[in-house]
Design an enzyme around this catalytic site. Structure first.
Site, mmCIF file in Angstrom:
data_model
loop_
_atom_site.group_PDB
_atom_site.id
_atom_site.type_symbol
_atom_site.label_atom_id
_atom_site.label_comp_id
_atom_site.label_asym_id
_atom_site.label_seq_id
_atom_site.Cartn_x
_atom_site.Cartn_y
_atom_site.Cartn_z
ATOM 1 C CD GLU A 55 -8.169 8.333 4.806
ATOM 2 O OE1 GLU A 55 -7.719 7.773 6.156
ATOM 3 O OE2 GLU A 55 -7.190 7.883 4.041
ATOM 4 C CD1 TRP A 97 -3.807 2.967 5.808
ATOM 5 C CD2 TRP A 97 -5.069 3.066 6.021
ATOM 6 N NE1 TRP A 97 -4.074 2.380 4.633
ATOM 7 C CE2 TRP A 97 -5.326 2.664 4.134
ATOM 8 C CE3 TRP A 97 -7.045 3.375 6.626
ATOM 9 C CZ2 TRP A 97 -6.382 3.182 3.319
ATOM 10 C CZ3 TRP A 97 -7.734 3.640 5.571
ATOM 11 C CH2 TRP A 97 -7.580 3.073 3.709
ATOM 12 C CE1 TYR A 122 -3.295 2.641 0.685
ATOM 13 C CE2 TYR A 122 -1.772 3.353 2.351
ATOM 14 C CZ TYR A 122 -3.024 3.755 1.554
ATOM 15 O OH TYR A 122 -4.310 5.073 1.511
#
Length: 187
Positions: A46, A54, A24
């Site tokens: 988000e 995350w 990522y």
């Protein structure tokens, strides 16, 4: 320095211990993103990340895509209470009612106003600056992210505070917060 000989931002980890996170970082984070559906996906993810790490969201991203009709706001905007309940029962995603309701509300804001989400988000890009030298140099909030959050809220969006807006800016390449020593080329 990673086991592959590449220096990465500290949060990205090592490709041998967490290849998903490193991939990522290397291939997506900070890459310029355009397009209504792609940006709606990033706003939604988000928002779901708020209060979580995350990597939790990243590991569930495929399930989120399936659950949220591949983040097509025209589909999600038509959802009602039954769909919220269906999503609350989906163990593949983060089951937070307020965040699910916000995702539906945000889709409605896009569709009902025929909002050019791409133009709106990208109108808040701050002036280009050099890469930060340490994590302490990376802001959590900027005047631009505060203004973006305020504008989104006025447009009917939910779960889009200044911190979430700045994370969105980082993820979509509006800002380049890769650290100065990171191997990822500046964009």
């Amino acid at each position: 320095m990673g086991s592959d000989g590449r220096a990465r931002c500290l949060w990205a980890g090592d490709p041998t211990t967490d290849p998903l996170y490193a991939r990522y970082h290397d291939e997506e984070w900070g890459v310029i993103v355009h397009g209504r559906d792609a940006l709606y996906e990033r706003i939604t993810l988000e928002a779901f990340q708020s209060g979580l790490s995350w990597i939790t969201i990243l590991r569930k991203r495929d399930a989120f895509r399936a659950a949220f009709a591949h983040f097509d706001p025209t589909v999600v905007a038509r959802w009602g209470d039954d769909d919220v309940e269906r999503l609350m029962g989906d163990a593949g995603i983060v089951r937070n009612r307020a965040k699910i309701v916000a995702a539906v509300r945000n889709a409605r804001a896009i569709v009902d106003q025929d909002l050019d989400l791409d133009a709106l988000l990208w109108s808040f890009v701050p002036p280009r600056r050099g890469r930060p030298t340490s994590l302490q140099d990376v802001p959590a909030v900027t005047p631009e992210s505060t203004a973006l959050a305020r504008t989104l809220k006025k447009s009917g969006f939910a779960f889009v505070g200044p911190t979430t807006a700045y994370a969105l800016m980082q993820a979509t390449g509006m800002v380049d917060d890769h650290l100065a020593g990171c191997w990822v080329p500046a964009r």
